[in-house]
Design an enzyme around this catalytic site. Structure first.
Site, short mmCIF file in Angstrom:
data_model
loop_
_atom_site.label_atom_id
_atom_site.label_comp_id
_atom_site.label_asym_id
_atom_site.label_seq_id
_atom_site.Cartn_x
_atom_site.Cartn_y
_atom_site.Cartn_z
N MET A 1 47.63 31.34 43.35
CA MET A 1 47.40 32.04 42.08
C MET A 1 47.62 31.08 40.92
SD MET A 1 46.47 35.07 42.92
CE MET A 1 46.42 35.73 41.25
N SER B 1 35.27 38.08 41.13
CA SER B 1 36.18 39.21 41.28
C SER B 1 35.59 40.45 40.63
CB SER B 1 37.53 38.90 40.62
OG SER B 1 38.32 40.07 40.56
N HIS C 1 41.95 40.78 48.59
CA HIS C 1 43.23 40.21 48.19
C HIS C 1 44.22 41.35 47.98
CE1 HIS C 1 45.47 37.98 44.67
NE2 HIS C 1 46.27 38.21 45.70
N MET D 1 47.44 42.79 46.88
CA MET D 1 48.63 42.65 46.04
C MET D 1 49.44 43.94 46.18
SD MET D 1 46.93 40.76 42.73
CE MET D 1 45.23 41.17 43.13
N MET E 1 45.60 46.41 44.17
CA MET E 1 46.93 46.42 43.56
C MET E 1 47.54 47.80 43.69
SD MET E 1 46.07 44.39 40.03
CE MET E 1 44.81 43.09 39.98
N ASP F 1 40.22 42.83 44.46
CA ASP F 1 41.64 42.82 44.13
C ASP F 1 42.23 44.21 44.34
OD1 ASP F 1 42.16 40.10 43.18
OD2 ASP F 1 40.75 40.57 41.58
N ASP G 1 42.79 31.36 42.15
CA ASP G 1 42.43 32.62 41.50
C ASP G 1 43.21 32.73 40.20
OD1 ASP G 1 41.91 35.22 40.71
OD2 ASP G 1 42.72 36.16 42.52
N HIS H 1 35.11 39.07 45.76
CA HIS H 1 36.58 39.11 45.75
C HIS H 1 37.03 40.49 45.27
CE1 HIS H 1 40.50 37.11 45.78
NE2 HIS H 1 40.79 37.83 44.73
#
Length: 214
Positions: free
Chosen positions: A136, A7, A63, A65, A34, A32, A174, A30
């Site tokens: 998760m 990540s 990913h 979020m 958000m 992330d 993760d 990866h």
């Protein structure tokens, strides 16, 4: 083979290209994303994905979020994502299906994500459609949290469902993955491991990636 997805949340954002190149023995990058609403933190978005795409030949595992990801999945695909995962908790079932359909229509791989409190059964409406399911093992929103070993029965339950109904689907975990907890995840049936600080804080990053393969 166990796949490793470091990540970049744990990378040095002032030297992001350098730090992405440091993980070139991994299987995925990866990413992330958000939005400060679905989770309390804010990270990166579409322009950063577009900028990092040329820096690596590895697939980008993005990913999301974010709330109502159906609004943005096509833009993330166009920016260079190879795999886009959306949280089942982030919208209605109908809109999650729509998001998955949009990702697949772009020729990309689609996945769903479950928060710790979400039961394994939440995958059932999407199971035969997705390429990856992410469980998760920390609460989403921040890096460096402690691994939640009590998620392993959920991982095992989803592995059984995958084997029965969609054997080509990957099962990713993760949160808090390190050279010790990786073995627990693999034993429970995960075949893709996301690791942030465990990779980027290692003195020997290729060696750490190899160790995480179990």
């Amino acid at each position: 083979m166990i796949k490793i997805a470091p990540s970049i949340l744990s990378a040095d954002f002032a030297n992001l290209e350098r730090d992405i190149r440091r993980i070139d023995t991994a299987d995925y990058v990866h990413v992330d994303v958000m939005d400060g609403m679905f989770v309390p933190n804010i990270t990166i978005g579409i322009p950063v994905v577009m900028c990092i795409r040329p820096t690596t030949a590895l697939p980008l595992d993005v990913h999301l979020m974010i709330c109502r990801p159906v609004r943005y999945v096509e833009q993330f695909c166009d920016a260079g994502a190879d795999l886009v995962t959306v949280h089942v908790e982030s919208d209605t079932e109908e809109n999650i299906h729509a998001a998955i359909d949009k990702i697949l229509a772009k020729g990309k791989r689609a996945g769903i994500v479950l928060k710790p409190a979400t039961p394994a059964e939440a995958v059932l409406p999407f199971l035969e459609k997705v390429n990856l399911i992410l469980v998760m093992t920390v609460e989403p929103g921040f890096g460096g949290q402690k691994f939640m070993a009590d998620m392993m029965p959920k991982v095992s339950a989803i592995r059984a469902l995958i084997d029965e109904r969609n054997p080509c689907c990957e099962l990713e975990v993760d949160g808090g993955v390190d050279p010790v907890t990786c073995k627990t995840c693999i034993a429970a049936g995960a075949n893709v491991l996301v690791a942030g600080s465990a990779v980027y804080k290692a003195e020997d990053i290729p060696g750490r990636i190899a160790a995480l393969r179990g």
